[in-house]
Design an enzyme around this catalytic site. Structure first.
Site, short mmCIF file in Angstrom:
data_model
loop_
_atom_site.label_atom_id
_atom_site.label_comp_id
_atom_site.label_asym_id
_atom_site.label_seq_id
_atom_site.Cartn_x
_atom_site.Cartn_y
_atom_site.Cartn_z
N ARG A 122 0.83 -1.23 0.00
CA ARG A 122 0.00 0.00 0.00
C ARG A 122 0.86 1.27 0.00
NH1 ARG A 122 -2.62 -3.25 3.68
NH2 ARG A 122 -4.43 -4.27 2.78
N LYS A 144 3.69 11.77 -10.80
CA LYS A 144 2.79 10.96 -11.62
C LYS A 144 3.49 9.66 -11.95
CE LYS A 144 -0.06 14.01 -14.43
NZ LYS A 144 -0.37 14.33 -15.84
N GLU A 186 10.35 18.22 -24.26
CA GLU A 186 9.61 18.54 -23.02
C GLU A 186 10.11 19.86 -22.43
OE1 GLU A 186 6.93 16.95 -22.01
OE2 GLU A 186 7.15 14.78 -22.32
N LYS A 222 7.99 23.31 -13.12
CA LYS A 222 7.05 22.20 -12.91
C LYS A 222 6.68 22.10 -11.43
CE LYS A 222 5.87 17.45 -13.89
NZ LYS A 222 6.18 16.17 -14.52
N GLU A 232 -3.88 17.53 -10.56
CA GLU A 232 -4.32 17.88 -11.92
C GLU A 232 -5.81 18.14 -12.05
OE1 GLU A 232 -2.08 15.94 -15.12
OE2 GLU A 232 -3.82 16.16 -16.40
N ARG A 236 -2.32 22.22 -13.49
CA ARG A 236 -1.37 21.20 -13.94
C ARG A 236 -1.68 20.70 -15.34
NH1 ARG A 236 1.37 16.18 -10.48
NH2 ARG A 236 2.79 15.61 -12.16
N ASN A 240 0.21 19.53 -20.12
CA ASN A 240 -0.12 18.62 -21.23
C ASN A 240 -0.04 19.32 -22.59
OD1 ASN A 240 -0.61 16.43 -19.52
ND2 ASN A 240 -2.68 17.15 -19.11
N HIS A 243 0.41 17.43 -25.83
CA HIS A 243 0.27 16.01 -25.52
C HIS A 243 -1.00 15.36 -26.05
CE1 HIS A 243 3.83 16.55 -23.13
NE2 HIS A 243 3.79 15.31 -22.68
N HIS A 247 0.12 12.23 -27.81
CA HIS A 247 -0.27 10.87 -27.44
C HIS A 247 -0.95 10.16 -28.61
CE1 HIS A 247 -0.29 11.64 -22.79
NE2 HIS A 247 0.90 11.30 -23.25
N HIS A 259 8.08 9.14 -27.17
CA HIS A 259 7.23 10.15 -26.54
C HIS A 259 7.67 11.58 -26.88
CE1 HIS A 259 4.52 11.83 -23.54
NE2 HIS A 259 5.53 12.53 -23.07
N1 LIG Z 1 5.33 10.71 -15.01
C1 LIG Z 1 5.40 11.80 -15.72
O1 LIG Z 1 5.12 12.91 -15.24
C2 LIG Z 1 5.87 11.70 -17.14
C3 LIG Z 1 6.15 12.88 -17.85
C4 LIG Z 1 6.65 12.77 -19.15
C5 LIG Z 1 6.85 11.51 -19.71
N2 LIG Z 1 6.56 10.39 -18.99
C6 LIG Z 1 6.81 9.05 -19.55
O2 LIG Z 1 8.19 8.91 -19.75
C7 LIG Z 1 8.41 7.94 -20.77
C8 LIG Z 1 9.47 8.45 -21.73
O3 LIG Z 1 10.66 8.66 -21.02
P1 LIG Z 1 12.11 8.51 -21.70
O4 LIG Z 1 12.11 9.26 -22.97
O5 LIG Z 1 13.09 8.82 -20.67
O6 LIG Z 1 12.09 6.97 -22.13
P2 LIG Z 1 12.92 5.70 -21.64
O7 LIG Z 1 12.90 5.57 -20.18
O8 LIG Z 1 12.40 4.54 -22.42
O9 LIG Z 1 14.40 6.03 -22.12
C9 LIG Z 1 14.67 6.10 -23.51
C10 LIG Z 1 15.84 5.18 -23.88
O10 LIG Z 1 17.06 5.73 -23.39
C11 LIG Z 1 17.81 4.74 -22.70
N3 LIG Z 1 18.62 5.46 -21.72
C12 LIG Z 1 18.22 5.95 -20.51
N4 LIG Z 1 19.20 6.66 -19.95
C13 LIG Z 1 20.25 6.61 -20.81
C14 LIG Z 1 21.55 7.19 -20.78
N5 LIG Z 1 21.95 7.98 -19.79
N6 LIG Z 1 22.38 6.94 -21.82
C15 LIG Z 1 21.96 6.17 -22.87
N7 LIG Z 1 20.73 5.63 -22.95
C16 LIG Z 1 19.88 5.85 -21.93
C17 LIG Z 1 16.77 3.83 -22.15
O11 LIG Z 1 17.30 2.56 -21.86
C18 LIG Z 1 15.74 3.79 -23.28
O12 LIG Z 1 16.12 2.85 -24.23
C19 LIG Z 1 7.08 7.70 -21.43
O13 LIG Z 1 6.59 6.46 -21.02
C20 LIG Z 1 6.21 8.82 -20.89
O14 LIG Z 1 4.85 8.46 -20.83
C21 LIG Z 1 6.09 10.48 -17.72
ZN LIG Z 2 5.38 14.24 -21.86
#
Ligand SMILES: NC(=O)c1ccc[n+]([C@@H]2O[C@H](COP(=O)([O-])OP(=O)(O)OC[C@H]3O[C@@H](n4cnc5c(N)ncnc54)[C@H](O)[C@@H]3O)[C@@H](O)[C@H]2O)c1
Ligand SMILES: [Zn+2]
Length: 354
Positions: A122, A144, A186, A222, A232, A236, A240, A243, A247, A259
């Site tokens: 939990r 999030k 972003e 942020k 949100e 907040r 988006n 987005h 999306h 993304h």
């Molecule tokens: N929670 C939130 O507020 C929020 C906000 C924006 C995006 N997101 C989510 O985040 C995700 C996208 O994040 P992302 O772009 O970081 O994707 P990711 O975590 O898949 O990373 C992208 C790629 O980079 C590689 N990688 C990571 N760090 C590295 C480094 N230092 N050197 C080389 N390679 C590296 C990873 O292994 C992966 O293959 C999506 O799922 C999206 O929905 C969440």
């Molecule tokens: Zn995003």
């Protein structure tokens, strides 16, 4: 060492520590934030090879018991099966409510590990160590968490603020150009919301030169938004920006478009559309398209307006017969516009032209 700290005062207060070489200091920082406990480090197969050993060493050196869980890199792992394996892993390793999860990786790792921390027993504490620019400027802060369902992205999740965020800017050096640009997308989104100071830092297309400054500004902005509206219900939602269409692009591509690239396309589409409706001044819209281009990001898509509108209307941001869009007006000003769902198609059509 030049270290910046940004304090986030949401339902829980925590520090985001930003600087070069912080991975080797993470044990000490987490010791201060969490006390000594069993830390389950969650990472993906790529980051595991690059950075896990250094983090394990620092944590062990600070007195933590450490175990680690790695899953195949990529968005396709952000699913129920991996979440289930991770929860079983935490149980097998006998983590208790006083222990913690450490998310070491990009947004996928952070979203999945945060969700697991929020539902295991939990809810136990977790910390974020973002290794992508996208995670550093956006996903590691704000609480999030989510996984994707077959029906769409981020459809299951919860809000849980981390106890600490540690951002080692050296990690950005191993990101491929495309992956780095995804984070810039972003940051550009945040710049459009925040105003000239951040936006102009991104306009020269050399974000790597100002990386700590860009991350600190994005996180500060942020943080302020999250402090106002953690769950949100209002402000907040402006985060988006880009987005809704973003999306939709991700979904239409079967998640093969990352993304950040999808958000870049979504931001360009909404900027063009807002300009054509007279809601955004033409010069601001031009600058938005330009800043995306100089940072190596896409601004067009081959998906049709119908396909995008259809995908967007199955998104969770739809409320009954209306959908709320974030409309840029000028750099530093965006507004929420709730429109009937049948207006989405012409809005997207207007954004695909030009
Ligand atoms: N929670 C939130 O507020 C929020 C906000 C924006 C995006 N997101 C989510 O985040 C995700 C996208 O994040 P992302 O772009 O970081 O994707 P990711 O975590 O898949 O990373 C992208 C790629 O980079 C590689 N990688 C990571 N760090 C590295 C480094 N230092 N050197 C080389 N390679 C590296 C990873 O292994 C992966 O293959 C999506 O799922 C999206 O929905 C969440
Ligand atoms: Zn995003």
């Amino acid at each position: 060492m030049d270290v910046r700290t940004v304090r986030i005062n949401a339902s829980k207060s925590y520090d985001v520590t930003i600087g070069k070489g912080l991975l080797s200091e993470c044990g000490g920082i987490l010791h201060s934030a969490l006390g000594v406990c069993h830390a389950a480090v969650v990472t993906d197969s790529t980051v595991e090879k690059l950075y896990l050993a250094e983090v394990q060493k620092s944590l062990a050196g600070a007195g933590f018991a450490v175990s680690s869980f790695a899953f195949p890199a990529g968005e396709r792992s952000k699913n129920m099966a991996v979440l289930s394996d991770l929860l079983e892993f935490l149980a097998e390793n006998q983590l208790t409510r006083t222990d913690c999860v450490v998310a070491l990786g990009g947004g996928v790792v952070g979203d999945l590990a945060g969700f697991a921390a929020g539902c295991y027993l939990r809810g136990i504490k977790y910390a974020q160590i973002p290794t992508t620019l996208l995670a550093a400027v956006d996903s590691s802060v704000g609480g999030k968490t989510a996984i994707d369902l077959r029906a769409g992205k981020n459809l299951a999740g919860l809000f849980l603020q981390p106890s600490a965020v540690i951002c080692d800017t050296n990690c950005m050096n191993t990101l491929p150009e495309g992956g780095f640009a995804c984070g810039v997308a972003e940051a550009i989104k945040t710049g459009i919301l925040e105003g000239e100071e951040l936006f102009t830092l991104l306009e020269n297309g050399r974000a790597r030169e100002n990386i700590a400054e860009i991350i600190a500004r994005c996180v500060t902005f942020k943080g302020k938004v999250v402090e106002q509206d953690e769950f949100e219900n209002g402000a907040r939602k402006t985060l988006n920006l880009g987005h809704t269409v973003g999306h939709a692009v991700e979904k239409c591509s079967g998640y093969s478009i990352p993304h950040g690239q999808a958000v870049a396309i979504g931001t360009a589409v909404i900027a063009r559309s807002a300009a054509s409706y007279g809601c955004c001044d033409a010069e601001s819209a031009r600058r938005i398209i330009k800043v995306l281009e100089v940072n190596g990001l896409p601004t067009h898509t081959d998906f049709s307006a119908i396909a995008l509108a259809d995908a967007a209307l199955h998104d969770k941001k739809r409320a009954g017969n209306s959908i709320t869009l974030v409309m840029p007006r000028r750099i530093g000003e965006c507004t929420l516009e709730t429109v009937p769902i049948e207006e989405l198609l012409p809005i997207i059509e207007a954004g695909l032209e030009g």
